[in-house]
Design an enzyme around this catalytic site. Sequence first.
Site, PDB file in Angstrom:
ATOM      1  N   SER A   1     -27.446   1.087 -12.906  1.00 35.70           N
ATOM      2  CA  SER A   1     -27.083  -0.318 -12.345  1.00 35.70           C
ATOM      3  C   SER A   1     -27.217  -1.532 -13.324  1.00 35.70           C
ATOM      4  CB  SER A   1     -28.169  -0.145 -11.243  1.00 35.70           C
ATOM      5  OG  SER A   1     -29.229  -1.080 -11.744  1.00 35.70           O
ATOM      6  N   THR A   2     -26.674  -2.717 -12.708  1.00 39.77           N
ATOM      7  CA  THR A   2     -26.802  -3.903 -13.602  1.00 39.77           C
ATOM      8  C   THR A   2     -28.264  -4.009 -13.445  1.00 39.77           C
ATOM      9  OG1 THR A   2     -26.255  -4.776 -11.473  1.00 39.77           O
ATOM     10  CG2 THR A   2     -24.534  -4.910 -12.976  1.00 39.77           C
TER      11      THR A   2
ATOM     12  N   SER B   1     -30.062  -1.094  -2.659  1.00 44.85           N
ATOM     13  CA  SER B   1     -30.147  -1.333  -3.831  1.00 44.85           C
ATOM     14  C   SER B   1     -28.786  -1.913  -4.588  1.00 44.85           C
ATOM     15  CB  SER B   1     -30.893  -0.266  -4.805  1.00 44.85           C
ATOM     16  OG  SER B   1     -32.087  -0.025  -4.415  1.00 44.85           O
TER      17      SER B   1
ATOM     18  N   HIS C   1     -35.309  12.394 -16.105  1.00 44.61           N
ATOM     19  CA  HIS C   1     -33.687  11.949 -16.110  1.00 44.61           C
ATOM     20  C   HIS C   1     -32.780  13.364 -16.430  1.00 44.61           C
ATOM     21  CE1 HIS C   1     -34.289   7.909 -15.095  1.00 44.61           C
ATOM     22  NE2 HIS C   1     -34.970   7.855 -16.295  1.00 44.61           N
TER      23      HIS C   1
ATOM     24  N   ARG D   1     -29.249   8.615   0.094  1.00 46.36           N
ATOM     25  CA  ARG D   1     -30.156   7.982  -0.854  1.00 46.36           C
ATOM     26  C   ARG D   1     -31.478   8.951  -0.820  1.00 46.36           C
ATOM     27  NH1 ARG D   1     -32.078   2.451  -2.821  1.00 46.36           N
ATOM     28  NH2 ARG D   1     -33.703   2.919  -4.552  1.00 46.36           N
TER      29      ARG D   1
ATOM     30  N   ASP E   1     -32.012   8.737  -6.568  1.00 42.67           N
ATOM     31  CA  ASP E   1     -33.475   8.259  -6.750  1.00 42.67           C
ATOM     32  C   ASP E   1     -34.283   9.156  -7.123  1.00 42.67           C
ATOM     33  OD1 ASP E   1     -34.971   6.246  -7.402  1.00 42.67           O
ATOM     34  OD2 ASP E   1     -35.187   5.528  -5.211  1.00 42.67           O
ATOM     35  N   GLY E   2     -35.410   8.890  -7.700  1.00 40.09           N
ATOM     36  CA  GLY E   2     -36.479   9.761  -7.894  1.00 40.09           C
ATOM     37  C   GLY E   2     -36.868  10.599  -9.098  1.00 40.09           C
ATOM     38  N   ASN E   3     -36.210  10.082 -10.193  1.00 39.65           N
ATOM     39  CA  ASN E   3     -36.134  10.963 -11.453  1.00 39.65           C
ATOM     40  C   ASN E   3     -37.694  10.879 -12.095  1.00 39.65           C
ATOM     41  OD1 ASN E   3     -33.659  11.899 -11.116  1.00 39.65           O
ATOM     42  ND2 ASN E   3     -32.758  10.555 -12.774  1.00 39.65           N
ATOM     43  N   GLY E   4     -38.091   9.731 -11.970  1.00 38.07           N
ATOM     44  CA  GLY E   4     -39.248   9.180 -12.713  1.00 38.07           C
ATOM     45  C   GLY E   4     -40.558   9.833 -11.782  1.00 38.07           C
TER      46      GLY E   4
ATOM     47  N   LEU F   1     -11.383  17.111  -6.705  1.00 38.51           N
ATOM     48  CA  LEU F   1     -12.362  15.928  -6.726  1.00 38.51           C
ATOM     49  C   LEU F   1     -12.398  15.010  -7.618  1.00 38.51           C
ATOM     50  CD1 LEU F   1     -15.370  15.353  -5.047  1.00 38.51           C
ATOM     51  CD2 LEU F   1     -16.340  16.691  -7.007  1.00 38.51           C
TER      52      LEU F   1
END
Length: 252
Positions: free
Chosen positions: A77-78, A208, A49, A200, A32-35, A143
């Site tokens: 996400s959906t 979320s 992004h 997160r 989270d937090g690209n924006g 991995l």
Amino acid sequence: MRAIKDMSSIKKIEGFDIDIEKIPKHIAIIMDGNGRWAQKRKLPRALGHRAGVDAIRDVIETSSNIGISYLSIYAFSTENWKRPQEEISTLMKLLIEYLRKEVKELHKNNVRINTIGNIKKFPEDVQNEINKAKELTEHNNGLCVNIALNYGGRDEITRTVKKICNEFLNDGLVIDDIDEKLINAYLDSSNIPDPDLLIRTSGEYRLSNFLLWQCAYSELWFTEVHWPDFTGKHLLQAIEDFQKRQRRFGGI
Ligand code: FPP
């Protein structure tokens, strides 16, 4: 004797005390937090992004180096379909670009690409690129990078219920066959163990809709760091914290 053995498995990695015998098998990350990262720099969200994609590289490298088996990343996400069309297109473009650019190197490093979520809603070129990456890397045993794409925990559970109902109607499944193990077997993540640790970024404290069933007993770790600034070092910090916790799974 035991204490000596325990100490010897602790290694200093990039300044963190990591017990290499207790590396979590599966780490899940809500990136989270690209924006906000972009906004802070007065840049367009798209560049946030893009920087977010760059951060994935370092985290994959560290995960692979320290022997994590599964890394799940929440890429789309959906609920992300609610974003402006332009941003959705940017994310799709970045995904194609990422796969085209990185897959050969990932393959060379024995990384397997897997996805969860319903990718059939994605444009065909995106689906093709995803399927190509999965096919190329399917026999790798290093991995496993598990990318959540058009993924929502509730959507996954809903699709799972439908699949089980179909088995009931058409294939002789009886109600008493339904238990946690059977439900697990119909989830998108059926071949992946539950996350030991869920991270997160960017100071939000919620799931979320990510891996709702699977995170029942995952340890949660939050950081204020925006995803594009997250590095392998932050991952090691999370693992060091995780290793200090006592997991009881409801027992004593
Ligand atoms: C959250 O930032 C991030 C996402 C919506 C998805 C994460 C996507 C990437 C890292 C890039 C694409 C992924 C791959 C695998 C190529 P946000 O936009 O919600 O940030 P904000 O909450 O600060 O606005």
